[in-house]
Design a protein around this motif. Structure first.
Motif, PDB file in Angstrom:
ATOM      1  N   ALA A  28       3.066   1.649   4.402  1.00  0.00           N
ATOM      2  CA  ALA A  28       3.748   0.699   3.861  1.00  0.00           C
ATOM      3  C   ALA A  28       3.297  -0.891   4.517  1.00  0.00           C
ATOM      4  CB  ALA A  28       5.001   0.568   4.208  1.00  0.00           C
ATOM      5  N   ASP A  29       3.515  -1.886   3.743  1.00  0.00           N
ATOM      6  CA  ASP A  29       3.268  -3.068   4.325  1.00  0.00           C
ATOM      7  C   ASP A  29       4.299  -3.271   5.373  1.00  0.00           C
ATOM      8  OD1 ASP A  29       1.765  -6.081   2.760  1.00  0.00           O
ATOM      9  OD2 ASP A  29       2.485  -5.787   4.660  1.00  0.00           O
ATOM     10  N   ARG A  30       3.853  -3.456   6.602  1.00  0.00           N
ATOM     11  CA  ARG A  30       5.026  -4.042   7.516  1.00  0.00           C
ATOM     12  C   ARG A  30       5.662  -5.141   7.409  1.00  0.00           C
ATOM     13  NH1 ARG A  30       2.292  -0.239  10.925  1.00  0.00           N
ATOM     14  NH2 ARG A  30       0.980   0.788   9.245  1.00  0.00           N
ATOM     15  N   SER A  31       4.949  -6.168   7.200  1.00  0.00           N
ATOM     16  CA  SER A  31       5.754  -7.345   7.144  1.00  0.00           C
ATOM     17  C   SER A  31       6.720  -7.415   5.907  1.00  0.00           C
ATOM     18  CB  SER A  31       4.709  -8.662   6.703  1.00  0.00           C
ATOM     19  OG  SER A  31       3.944  -8.254   5.533  1.00  0.00           O
ATOM     20  N   GLU A  32       6.389  -6.667   4.804  1.00  0.00           N
ATOM     21  CA  GLU A  32       7.402  -6.700   3.817  1.00  0.00           C
ATOM     22  C   GLU A  32       8.704  -5.749   4.229  1.00  0.00           C
ATOM     23  OE1 GLU A  32       5.238  -4.884   0.647  1.00  0.00           O
ATOM     24  OE2 GLU A  32       4.265  -6.701   0.222  1.00  0.00           O
ATOM     25  N   ARG A  33       8.333  -4.678   5.021  1.00  0.00           N
ATOM     26  CA  ARG A  33       9.388  -3.741   5.452  1.00  0.00           C
ATOM     27  C   ARG A  33      10.543  -4.480   6.442  1.00  0.00           C
ATOM     28  NH1 ARG A  33      10.136   1.889   4.645  1.00  0.00           N
ATOM     29  NH2 ARG A  33       9.984   2.027   2.466  1.00  0.00           N
ATOM     30  N   SER A  34       9.645  -5.166   7.341  1.00  0.00           N
ATOM     31  CA  SER A  34      10.725  -5.506   8.459  1.00  0.00           C
ATOM     32  C   SER A  34      11.548  -6.462   7.974  1.00  0.00           C
ATOM     33  CB  SER A  34       9.652  -6.173   9.391  1.00  0.00           C
ATOM     34  OG  SER A  34       8.975  -7.268   8.891  1.00  0.00           O
TER      35      SER A  34
ATOM     36  N   ARG B 257       9.593   0.663  11.209  1.00  0.00           N
ATOM     37  CA  ARG B 257       8.358   0.249  12.032  1.00  0.00           C
ATOM     38  C   ARG B 257       7.324   0.894  11.484  1.00  0.00           C
ATOM     39  NH1 ARG B 257       8.219  -0.903  18.096  1.00  0.00           N
ATOM     40  NH2 ARG B 257       7.821   1.194  18.214  1.00  0.00           N
TER      41      ARG B 257
END
Lengths: 531, 329
Positions: B11-17, B327
């Protein structure tokens, strides 16, 4: 194909009809609009590529298609009917399979077990191992993959594991296969197999979505292309009607003229400065990997290190850097001998290594951009064991500006940055050590086109300033245009040395393939490593 | 595993966080909120809670836990764990009556050196030999408790005036024990924030391979960290013995490793390393202390208190995992 049909009702979709569509799909995270009303249409029996820079919305769209995200607005249609995927398994049930660059299977189980995981053929309530292995073998034969299906998956190479993932996708009778960067860790022979399998699936009426950073592959494999930029749909059309330049221009949203002026890569001309070699490597040997590698790099010179997978490119730079234990051999930097087998010794001598695996060997994900940049020079930024924040701030500020690192602030966690910016952070980390020799292992892999151009431009600039650069790249263009000289490795020793001033990709290809006749024609300084 | 999990793991980290903001906030600040609420509840519900005597007692009791937990926070920051701290406390305390002939300062020094030596052994096992932290320190936990019994034998009382005043005296009404814990907290906080060692520790915990390739002295930092943990545990053991004016090698410091780990974890430091949260750790120790005290004030048996603690620990770990999952995806 196997007899496993998916559980969901499958409305008839003829070849050429849309099988998976999005209509005006929107998705935002916090205040960021990742998708702004995107229309996308995948037809049965086509290979469709999705291109765009990082942040264009590619991966978000794929996650909407595979049920990882639910869209905020718009709709997803499968076989003409509106569907609402709430979780990835919903998408799988109707027949959408996804294959990623990182294989997500169980490494400790056999290949056959992985293929049939959760759907194992059973007898008397137990797994029928014989039947399972037999069917796995049939499937592999059908795909033209030569893998022992009883082998433990984790013991296979990454490429082979990917094939297993593909075999798994095929065995569930998918109508749609989504491949996200499947080729980035494959050898060329494996890529060929993958493409053959993909074409086979297309001819059976499966719709495939293919994503790759390697532009050449798109023309080789794909029928149609959809281009996204900044979360918006830009273009959909046949691949054949599109030139490389068109594609890049649409992706970047720049004028074609402007792109053409920049050339295919950002590399300029040679900056070779005379004088003593900055890096001299002789007789470098690493058990089972390197059998006596010699390498000379002068200040201002970019030496390309080429070779197929397993030829010892990464091992060479790692051994020079002391991260890999060398059995014998000597490394000198600017005439002074470097203590081998010690990273700290190499760093102190002025060698820096940007390693290939950004995530595992590069970034410390939870630390800030600032701390990541200062990591290797903390002792130099400290007095009596106390860190000087002011000096770090100055250093970080300089590099963030110089490399144009895009982050909300120096305190943003590095894991939140895009791949390209993470790479720039790492380059900054190494430049902060003020190296004499910079070893770059695949510096532009997995980063978007814009960042790639910037990194290439930077390498050029660094050489101009007198840095000795060793550049490893799997991309021919990058080596031919970027390097002054190319050292071709084969099986742990130097196969050829090519002057890149009038070298073409095809000549390099011949050298890589180990065609010795071509070597002697193109190489001016070929070293007779082969008896 | 199904392909479903596969889909969710890339997954795209920034989107998830972004979507996980809330749980992240809870992880970071939950301990402070809980501590504040519990204090407030006690002010209104517990008779005589707001009295110097009560507060003093709470702080004196929590001080050794805080000291041990600070060392534990550093070790956990390196993606390690130190199970030997309770045994080290017992060892240091057991040595005090034996060497009290050298005067209180000499005896204390010997106790502290013992802690350093145990820490050194743990550090070398983990950092140089490469034994897993949990295995190395579990072995030491058993062995050192044995050594403490060997030296100490049965309960010995401590009468040396210097030590007695260290355990029971105060400066301007604040017990020495509390002052020492506060000073140690401040020092560790500064070390983590400002020292080269502290920065390197966090980086090593966050990505050991990357830290090694960046030329960080990984072994030295790991060994130092276990030494610090051993030293702080010995300090806590000595303070505890001085306060109770007795040293009981079989009992002293028992289950202290769990209390310390609990304080660190509910303070928001992830067990996966790469972060050290000093204020959170102190708040975590205070919270656990206050929970136990609250239950005792209201005549709820000790066994119930233990169950409540367990529930809180599991809750805290759950909150962390929720974030950890996001994360990694």
């Amino acid at each position: 194909m196997t007899q496993h049909s998916s559980a969901a009702p499958a409305a008839a979709v003829g070849v050429g009809d849309p099988v998976l569509q999005t209509v005006g799909v929107t998705k935002s995270f916090g205040g960021v609009h990742a998708l702004k009303g995107v229309d996308f249409e995948l037809r049965a029996g086509e290979i469709h590529t999705l291109v765009g820079e990082n942040g264009a919305g590619k991966s978000t769209l794929i996650k909407v298609l595979t049920g990882v995200y639910t869209p905020d607005g718009g709709e997803v249609r499968y076989a003409g009917e509106t569907v609402h995927f709430r979780r990835p398994s919903d998408a799988q049930h109707v027949g959408i399979s996804t294959i990623y660059q990182e294989v997500n299977l169980v490494p400790l189980l056999s290949v056959a077990r992985n293929i049939f995981l959760g759907r194992e053929p059973r007898r008397f309530g137990l797994i029928d191992v014989g039947a399972m292995n037999r069917r796995a073998r049939e499937l592999m034969a059908e795909l033209g993959i030569d893998i022992d299906v009883t082998a433990e998956l984790g013991r296979l190479g990454l490429g082979a594991q990917q094939m297993v993932a593909l075999a798994r996708a095929m065995s569930v009778d998918s109508r749609v296969v989504i491949m996200d960067e499947p080729t980035s860790s494959l050898e060329s022979a494996e890529v060929d197999t993958l493409f053959r399998v993909a074409r086979g699936l297309r001819d059976r009426g499966v719709g495939l979505v293919f994503v790759s950073h390697r532009l050449d592959e798109l023309w080789e494999l794909c029928d149609r292309v959809t281009i996204l930029r900044d979360g918006e749909w830009v273009h959909t059309g046949p691949m054949t009607e599109m030139t490389r330049l068109d594609l890049v221009a649409k992706m970047l949203g720049r004028d074609i003229e402007e792109v053409r002026a920049e050339g295919a890569t950002e590399f300029g001309s040679s900056h070779l400065q005379g004088g003593e070699p900055a890096l001299l490597v002789s007789g470098l040997e690493v058990a089972n990997r390197l059998h006596g590698v010699d390498l000379t790099v002068r200040p201002g010179e970019v030496v390309g290190l080429a070779g197929l997978l397993g030829s010892g490119r990464s091992e060479t730079v790692k051994a020079v850097y002391g991260a890999l234990k060398a059995r014998s051999g000597e490394v000198t930097v600017a005439g002074r001998k470097v203590r081998t087998g010690s990273v700290r010794g190499a760093l102190a001598s002025g060698i820096a290594l940007l390693s290939e695996d950004r995530k595992a060997e590069g970034i410390v994900p939870d630390l800030s951009v600032r701390d990541n940049i200062a990591l290797a020079v903390l002792p130099r930024m400290s007095r009596a064991g106390v860190v000087s924040e002011a000096r770090i701030d100055a250093l970080v500020d300089t590099f963030m500006k110089r490399l144009r690192i895009k982050a909300s602030s120096p305190d943003q966690k590095v894991r939140e940055l895009s791949g390209g910016n993470q790479q720039k952070v790492l380059i900054a980390r190494w430049l902060a050590t003020e190296p004499t020799v910079f070893l770059l292992d695949e510096p532009t892999r997995g980063i978007d086109v814009g960042a790639k151009a910037e990194v290439q431009g930077l390498i050029d600039e660094l050489a101009e300033q007198g840095l000795a650069v060793v550049l490893i790249s799997s991309e021919m263009d990058e080596l031919v245009e970027g390097a002054d000289r190319i050292v071709v490795l084969h099986d742990g020793h130097v196969q050829a040395e090519l002057d890149s001033t009038d070298l073409s990709s095809s000549e390099l290809l011949a050298a890589l393939a180990g065609d010795r006749e071509t070597d002697s024609q193109t190489s001016t300084q070929a070293e007779g490593q082969h008896a | 595993m199904s392909d479903g999990t596969a889909t969710a793991t890339v997954a795209d980290r920034s989107e998830r966080s972004g979507t996980r903001f809330d749980i992240d906030w809870v992880r970071r600040n939950g301990v402070f909120v809980a501590l504040g609420l519990l204090l407030l509840a006690n002010v209104f519900l517990t008779e005589n809670f707001v009295s110097t005597g009560t507060l003093r007692l709470q702080l004196v009791q929590v001080a050794p836990v805080v000291i041990v937990a600070l060392g534990m926070a550093l070790v956990i920051g390196t993606e390690g764990i130190d199970l030997s701290v309770g045994a080290v406390m017992a060892l240091a305390a057991a040595l005090i009556p034996l060497y009290v002939g050298y005067g209180s300062v000499g005896a204390i020094a010997i106790g502290l050196v013992a802690g350093v030596v145990v820490g050194l052994i743990a550090g070398v096992l983990v950092g140089v030999v490469g034994v897993q932290p949990i295995v190395a320190t579990l072995g030491l936990m058993v062995a050192i408790r044995g050594v403490a019994n060997l030296f100490g034998g049965e309960i010995k009382s401590i009468r040396e005036p210097g030590l007695v005043s260290l355990g029971t005296g105060d400066v301007a009404g604040v017990p020495y024990v509390v002052v020492i814990a506060a000073v140690v907290s401040l020092v560790v906080w500064l070390v983590v924030r400002r020292s080269t060692y502290g920065r390197q520790l966090v980086a090593i915990g966050g990505n050991k391979l990357a830290a090694r390739l960046a030329g960080l002295p990984v072994r030295r930092v790991l060994v130092t960290t276990y030494v610090v943990s051993g030293l702080l545990a010995a300090m806590a053991g000595i303070l505890l013995a001085a306060r109770s004016q007795a040293s009981d090698p079989t009992k002293l410091g028992q289950l202290m490793e769990l209390s310390a780990i609990t304080a660190v974890v509910i303070g928001g430091t992830p067990l996966s390393g790469g972060q050290v949260r000093i204020l959170g750790t102190i708040a975590g120790a205070l919270l656990m202390q206050l929970i136990t005290a609250t239950l005792i004030f209201h005549d709820i048996p000790d066994s119930t208190a233990q169950i409540v603690q367990a529930v809180i620990v599991i809750g805290a770990v759950y909150v962390q995992l929720g974030r950890g999952k996001a994360r990694r995806s």
